[in-house]
Motif scaffolding. Sequence first.
Motif, PDB file in Angstrom:
ATOM      1  N   ILE A  91      20.341   3.003  22.713  1.00 55.36           N
ATOM      2  CA  ILE A  91      19.820   1.790  23.348  1.00 55.36           C
ATOM      3  C   ILE A  91      20.974   0.864  23.733  1.00 55.36           C
ATOM      4  N   GLY A  92      21.965   0.744  22.859  1.00 57.39           N
ATOM      5  CA  GLY A  92      23.132  -0.074  23.187  1.00 57.39           C
ATOM      6  C   GLY A  92      23.884   0.459  24.392  1.00 57.39           C
ATOM      7  N   ILE A  93      24.084   1.760  24.429  1.00 54.07           N
ATOM      8  CA  ILE A  93      24.760   2.374  25.576  1.00 54.07           C
ATOM      9  C   ILE A  93      23.935   2.171  26.844  1.00 54.07           C
ATOM     10  N   ALA A  94      22.627   2.312  26.727  1.00 51.31           N
ATOM     11  CA  ALA A  94      21.744   2.109  27.888  1.00 51.31           C
ATOM     12  C   ALA A  94      21.786   0.653  28.356  1.00 51.31           C
ATOM     13  N   ALA A  95      21.873  -0.288  27.428  1.00 51.02           N
ATOM     14  CA  ALA A  95      21.955  -1.703  27.804  1.00 51.02           C
ATOM     15  C   ALA A  95      23.241  -1.962  28.597  1.00 51.02           C
ATOM     16  N   PHE A  96      24.349  -1.347  28.167  1.00 56.55           N
ATOM     17  CA  PHE A  96      25.608  -1.516  28.911  1.00 56.55           C
ATOM     18  C   PHE A  96      25.578  -0.770  30.241  1.00 56.55           C
ATOM     19  N   ALA A  97      24.882   0.354  30.304  1.00 57.71           N
ATOM     20  CA  ALA A  97      24.706   1.049  31.587  1.00 57.71           C
ATOM     21  C   ALA A  97      23.892   0.176  32.537  1.00 57.71           C
ATOM     22  N   SER A  98      22.898  -0.496  31.997  1.00 57.06           N
ATOM     23  CA  SER A  98      22.097  -1.416  32.797  1.00 57.06           C
ATOM     24  C   SER A  98      22.961  -2.556  33.336  1.00 57.06           C
ATOM     25  N   LEU A  99      23.817  -3.107  32.481  1.00 59.48           N
ATOM     26  CA  LEU A  99      24.720  -4.173  32.915  1.00 59.48           C
ATOM     27  C   LEU A  99      25.677  -3.671  33.993  1.00 59.48           C
ATOM     28  N   PRO A 113      17.667 -14.024  45.850  1.00 61.50           N
ATOM     29  CA  PRO A 113      16.513 -13.230  45.405  1.00 61.50           C
ATOM     30  C   PRO A 113      16.726 -11.723  45.554  1.00 61.50           C
ATOM     31  N   VAL A 114      17.360 -11.308  46.640  1.00 63.75           N
ATOM     32  CA  VAL A 114      17.624  -9.884  46.853  1.00 63.75           C
ATOM     33  C   VAL A 114      18.649  -9.390  45.835  1.00 63.75           C
ATOM     34  N   THR A 115      19.666 -10.196  45.576  1.00 61.97           N
ATOM     35  CA  THR A 115      20.683  -9.831  44.584  1.00 61.97           C
ATOM     36  C   THR A 115      20.050  -9.664  43.210  1.00 61.97           C
ATOM     37  N   MET A 116      19.224 -10.640  42.807  1.00 56.92           N
ATOM     38  CA  MET A 116      18.598 -10.567  41.486  1.00 56.92           C
ATOM     39  C   MET A 116      17.667  -9.371  41.396  1.00 56.92           C
ATOM     40  N   ALA A 117      16.860  -9.145  42.421  1.00 55.88           N
ATOM     41  CA  ALA A 117      15.939  -7.999  42.414  1.00 55.88           C
ATOM     42  C   ALA A 117      16.715  -6.684  42.387  1.00 55.88           C
ATOM     43  N   GLY A 118      17.771  -6.605  43.180  1.00 52.60           N
ATOM     44  CA  GLY A 118      18.583  -5.384  43.190  1.00 52.60           C
ATOM     45  C   GLY A 118      19.260  -5.136  41.860  1.00 52.60           C
ATOM     46  N   ALA A 119      19.804  -6.196  41.242  1.00 57.24           N
ATOM     47  CA  ALA A 119      20.445  -6.066  39.932  1.00 57.24           C
ATOM     48  C   ALA A 119      19.424  -5.604  38.898  1.00 57.24           C
ATOM     49  N   PHE A 120      18.234  -6.172  38.953  1.00 59.76           N
ATOM     50  CA  PHE A 120      17.185  -5.795  38.007  1.00 59.76           C
ATOM     51  C   PHE A 120      16.764  -4.336  38.191  1.00 59.76           C
ATOM     52  N   LEU A 121      16.492  -3.946  39.427  1.00 61.07           N
ATOM     53  CA  LEU A 121      16.037  -2.570  39.675  1.00 61.07           C
ATOM     54  C   LEU A 121      17.124  -1.545  39.346  1.00 61.07           C
ATOM     55  N   ALA A 122      18.349  -1.830  39.724  1.00 60.48           N
ATOM     56  CA  ALA A 122      19.447  -0.908  39.397  1.00 60.48           C
ATOM     57  C   ALA A 122      19.618  -0.807  37.886  1.00 60.48           C
ATOM     58  N   GLY A 123      19.535  -1.936  37.205  1.00 58.25           N
ATOM     59  CA  GLY A 123      19.641  -1.950  35.757  1.00 58.25           C
ATOM     60  C   GLY A 123      18.505  -1.190  35.088  1.00 58.25           C
ATOM     61  N   PHE A 124      17.296  -1.329  35.625  1.00 61.73           N
ATOM     62  CA  PHE A 124      16.143  -0.637  35.040  1.00 61.73           C
ATOM     63  C   PHE A 124      16.287   0.877  35.183  1.00 61.73           C
ATOM     64  N   VAL A 125      16.684   1.322  36.352  1.00 62.29           N
ATOM     65  CA  VAL A 125      16.863   2.763  36.576  1.00 62.29           C
ATOM     66  C   VAL A 125      17.950   3.313  35.649  1.00 62.29           C
ATOM     67  N   ALA A 126      19.062   2.600  35.524  1.00 62.31           N
ATOM     68  CA  ALA A 126      20.145   3.060  34.644  1.00 62.31           C
ATOM     69  C   ALA A 126      19.681   3.095  33.188  1.00 62.31           C
ATOM     70  N   TYR A 127      19.002   2.059  32.746  1.00 64.51           N
ATOM     71  CA  TYR A 127      18.549   1.957  31.357  1.00 64.51           C
ATOM     72  C   TYR A 127      17.556   3.068  31.010  1.00 64.51           C
ATOM     73  N   GLU A 128      16.512   3.168  31.801  1.00 65.10           N
ATOM     74  CA  GLU A 128      15.491   4.183  31.525  1.00 65.10           C
ATOM     75  C   GLU A 128      16.044   5.595  31.716  1.00 65.10           C
ATOM     76  N   GLY A 129      16.894   5.777  32.709  1.00 66.93           N
ATOM     77  CA  GLY A 129      17.481   7.099  32.951  1.00 66.93           C
ATOM     78  C   GLY A 129      18.334   7.559  31.787  1.00 66.93           C
ATOM     79  N   LEU A 130      19.147   6.648  31.257  1.00 62.71           N
ATOM     80  CA  LEU A 130      19.988   7.019  30.133  1.00 62.71           C
ATOM     81  C   LEU A 130      19.146   7.305  28.881  1.00 62.71           C
ATOM     82  N   LEU A 131      18.134   6.492  28.638  1.00 67.46           N
ATOM     83  CA  LEU A 131      17.275   6.745  27.470  1.00 67.46           C
ATOM     84  C   LEU A 131      16.500   8.049  27.628  1.00 67.46           C
ATOM     85  N   PHE A 132      16.054   8.333  28.845  1.00 69.28           N
ATOM     86  CA  PHE A 132      15.359   9.596  29.072  1.00 69.28           C
ATOM     87  C   PHE A 132      16.307  10.769  28.807  1.00 69.28           C
TER      88      PHE A 132
END
Length: 187
Positions: A91-99, A113-132
């Motif tokens: 989870i820690g590694i995934a959190a840093f991948a998200s960052l 707004p586009v920057t924040m949404a893009g940062a969030f979506l990219a972070g979510f994909v990295a986080y969930e992908g690494l945990l998966f």
Amino acid sequence: MLERNQLPLRPAAPGFAIAWVVIIAGASVALSLLLACIAPFVALAAVSAVVLPRRMAVTAVLIAWLANQMVGYFVLGYPQTWDSYAWGLAIGIAAFASLAAALGVLRLSADLPVTMAGAFLAGFVAYEGLLFAATSLLPSGDDAFSPSVVANVLLINALAAIGLVGLHAAAAAGRGLVTGHRGPAQA
């Protein structure tokens, strides 16, 4: 409204960035107590990436993860087993991948707004992908990545991100607390 050229926001008032890191850590503790296993690391990472200088964002995510682990093991009674520790590390590694993914979005030229949404979506994909990916090495329940579970994690992170952005916008509205910084994020 904050403009793209004001990101990441630099502290003008003494202690603003440190206070924001404390807020992120506090949010991590509160949300860990409230949500147990679904701490919104994607929201914490994405908002930190957008509103803090890079080093402070790394510090915020590290402290949030450490606080989450301390709450889990010392308050919520997480099991003291090898796989529990391994999942905590994953989870820690995934959190840093998200960052890292969220910080990568800051290189794009877009409005806030586009920057924040893009940062969030990219972070979510990295986080969930690494945990998966971690499920190939670590024990996991069959439904851990079911559509309903992933949707729930997405919803919790989205609501947390909205709350954190609102909190930051309220703090930044004072303009005496933050100043704009032109150019790419500095280390």
